[in-house]
Design a protein around this motif. Sequence first.
Motif, short mmCIF file in Angstrom:
data_model
loop_
_atom_site.label_atom_id
_atom_site.label_comp_id
_atom_site.label_asym_id
_atom_site.label_seq_id
_atom_site.Cartn_x
_atom_site.Cartn_y
_atom_site.Cartn_z
N PHE A 397 77.40 -19.25 -5.06
CA PHE A 397 77.27 -18.17 -5.28
C PHE A 397 77.68 -17.22 -4.36
O PHE A 397 76.88 -17.50 -2.98
N VAL A 398 78.07 -15.90 -4.67
CA VAL A 398 78.34 -14.89 -3.51
C VAL A 398 77.86 -13.52 -4.28
O VAL A 398 78.45 -13.41 -5.37
N VAL A 399 77.31 -12.66 -3.60
CA VAL A 399 77.17 -11.36 -3.82
C VAL A 399 77.00 -10.33 -2.68
O VAL A 399 77.14 -10.82 -1.57
N GLY A 400 77.91 -9.28 -2.94
CA GLY A 400 78.06 -8.28 -1.72
C GLY A 400 78.27 -6.91 -2.06
O GLY A 400 78.57 -6.67 -3.23
N TYR A 401 78.57 -6.22 -1.14
CA TYR A 401 78.92 -4.54 -1.34
C TYR A 401 79.78 -4.14 -0.14
O TYR A 401 79.80 -4.59 0.93
N GLN A 415 80.50 0.02 5.62
CA GLN A 415 79.86 -1.05 5.78
C GLN A 415 80.17 -1.98 4.79
O GLN A 415 80.30 -1.76 3.39
N ASN A 416 80.21 -3.17 5.32
CA ASN A 416 80.59 -4.56 4.48
C ASN A 416 79.53 -5.53 4.61
O ASN A 416 79.14 -6.15 5.64
N ALA A 417 78.93 -5.95 3.63
CA ALA A 417 77.91 -6.94 3.80
C ALA A 417 77.77 -8.15 2.41
O ALA A 417 78.35 -7.70 1.31
N ARG A 418 77.45 -9.11 2.72
CA ARG A 418 77.58 -10.20 1.70
C ARG A 418 76.56 -11.25 2.04
O ARG A 418 76.56 -11.90 3.25
N TYR A 419 76.18 -11.99 0.90
CA TYR A 419 75.48 -13.20 0.98
C TYR A 419 76.12 -14.36 0.04
O TYR A 419 76.44 -13.97 -0.85
#
Length: 820
Positions: A397-401, A415-419
């Motif tokens: 599972f991947v989610v980010g913005y 800004q680049n962020a991801r879990y």
Amino acid sequence: MPALSKLNPFAKALLIRRSFSAALPSLCVLSCALPVIGHAQAAAQSISIPAQSLGSALQEFGRQTNHQVLYNSDQVGGLRSTAVSGNLEATAAMAQLLQGTGITYSAQGNTIALRSLASGDASLDLAPTTISTTQESAWGPVTGIVAKRSATGSKTDTALSEIPQTINVITQDEIKMRGSRTVTEALRYTAGMTGGGFSDRVKIFDEPISRGFTPTPLYLDGLHLPYGGGSTGGSLQIDPYSLERIEVLKGPASVLYGQNQPGGIVNMVGKRPTATPLHEIILGGGSYDRKYGAFDLGGPIDDQGEFLYRLTGVVHDSNSQIDYADQKRMMLAPSLTWLPNDRTSITVYGQYQKDRDTPEAQGLPAQGTVYRTPRGRISRNLFIGEPSLNKYDREQFVVGYEIAHELNDTWTLKQNARYADVDDLYIAPLHGYSFEPNPNTGVDDGSYQTRFGVDWSQRNKVYGIDNIAQAKFNTADVEHTLLLGVDYYHFNSKFLGLYDRTGPAIDLYNPVYGSEFNFRQPYRWDNTIKQTGLYAQDQMSWNQWFLTLGGRYDFAETDNKQPLSGDRSKQKDEKFTGRAGLGYAFDNGMTPYVSYATSFLPQTGVDASNSAFDPTTGKQYEVGIKYEPKSVDGFIQLSMYQIDQEKMLTTDLDNPGFSVQSGSVRSRGVDLEGKVNVTHNLGVLASVSRNQSKWHRSNDGREGRTVAVGTPLSASAWVNYDFDISTSLAGLGMGLGARYVRGSYGSDYKEDSFQIPSYTVYDAMVSYDLEKSPLHVKGVKVQMNLENLADKKYVASCGSDLDCYYGESRAVTVDVTYNW
């Protein structure tokens, strides 16, 4: 007029058309090309541009019509376009696009210049010398196989020729053309990248080798992916259909990305929403009962083009050339972009993937694969596990913005962020490390190998965030692109392993299944890695010179826990890494450069005195030439390098079971790669790589020995030809490729060293575009790919004399694609 560097990149003039004449051979007479171009300019074509901000609409107009648009971003800022749809000549479409804006235009050839009526018909033209000659974005799609921009090597939208390190780009068009099913397969024709081994044979994760170092870390959109290490699993596998491009940064990458191997990184760039509507469905079949389906949908949600979407999905089910092995996958990747104004972009995205496989670990002895035995050679189809036991289940599972905002003409904030989260289970009998006598003869003939049973479950999670402030400005005659960044990532890995270390043997030549395994001896770990990095980079250009300087300071913390024994070790490291590169761009397209870069990689564990290990360090010297021909659409690069990795772990001869940091490896080599669209229907890509990786220092007998990974020489070439629409074979396309790998060592140690034979493998492709054919079926294309055309049987790699892996046998895939 404003300089190009001060224009709003969301609305600057761009999109010089792909010149037809530039796609012809240099010997073609210009007078023959001009009538063709003139005719193309006057022809009506299908155009669809939703109403949106005028700046982005002009970008889309240029992309769809292959026209150059000249305008001043300050004058079009805040204006909205009118929707355009239908079969229109370019100037008619422009007139409709500008309705109600107070702006008119003038056209000359393939160039359209905008003029403001409100300012007394004052021209908004920009000087021709300030216009960008490429429509490509470092993060966007590329038409064809030739990419000329990248962000992987700089974190800015930069021409490949101006990055003082080798960058290889595999576009989505190339991935489709060669029918690549994994990222490892997509890298097969890339100089300096080698596969083989467990990851290439078993296909449950990707672990390529770059410039003699393994594993090459994998990144997605510039952020770390979880990695469990080796064949224990715990790694996300990104489906290549979900990617816009795959990029390889050769050599140390720590100055931008922190702790890494010195051989380089692989950065995968995901598909993102587009202003142009797209709709694609693929249905496929092929060898080993392959069943495949994929779709890619995207475009504006509203009439104003303020909200864009993308939805990509894959369903895959196939058996394998290995008996009893199979693969099943379901993947879904949605994304949404909000463009509240011309200076701001906000994208949120996700991905969910579920794999249900029956894997086969392979790992076969050299006797029976590399060498023939009295019983012959081991079958490529051999399954050494248990059909009722082997299992690989993965859920990821991947989610980010991603956020970008222009404060003004100088500063842009990003800004680049991801879990990312991966949970997997791997159960299989692996190859053992001994043989038993043949029960039929009582002779130990090397046919009955013991098996090592594993039951591994792993949960890996990583959170990463990268904050960037980018500034473009001039000091005197020097142009600067300054990057200031702070990034952080937190990686946690939890593992439970159960083992049967005395599993029942199996006959490698006549296997009988049904044996039972008793998994016990549990082993757990709970490891956490944290890293905070502060970095700065300045890309300077003066006339035709460019200089890139970068530095980074990292704070890394490792916390390793073994819950069952209660053991725990903590380690904190601080490290500075840097990079410097200088180059000169000649008018003929040649750009020579020289660079120096460093890296670091923390080590876990302690030595015999209970002292924590220092990080290994890497440094690379590289010189090269990048060439962008003026007469054809192409990009060619040649590089020579030396990489040294120090403080590597080797065996502590005085304290068995412990290690010391006495090892170092030196990798030297040459990479040559070219991708050229020779004409509008002939494309060629080719690469050659020479690498020598040796133990420079070692205390365990390996000093001076060649490292048993990769190959000393590899070469590949692919030629693709599409027949002209004026011929009876219109719509037919054909491709042929060859991959050569020179024989390599199967072990680092002198006493059990052996050579793996060289091999050459041929691949092929045949396609038929029904829209271009006499049938004129709009949007339908059929493509067949053949891997290992001659069905050559070869050993791709060995990790030891008991750990060899066959290459893939012949495989055929057939896909039908429909676009509308």
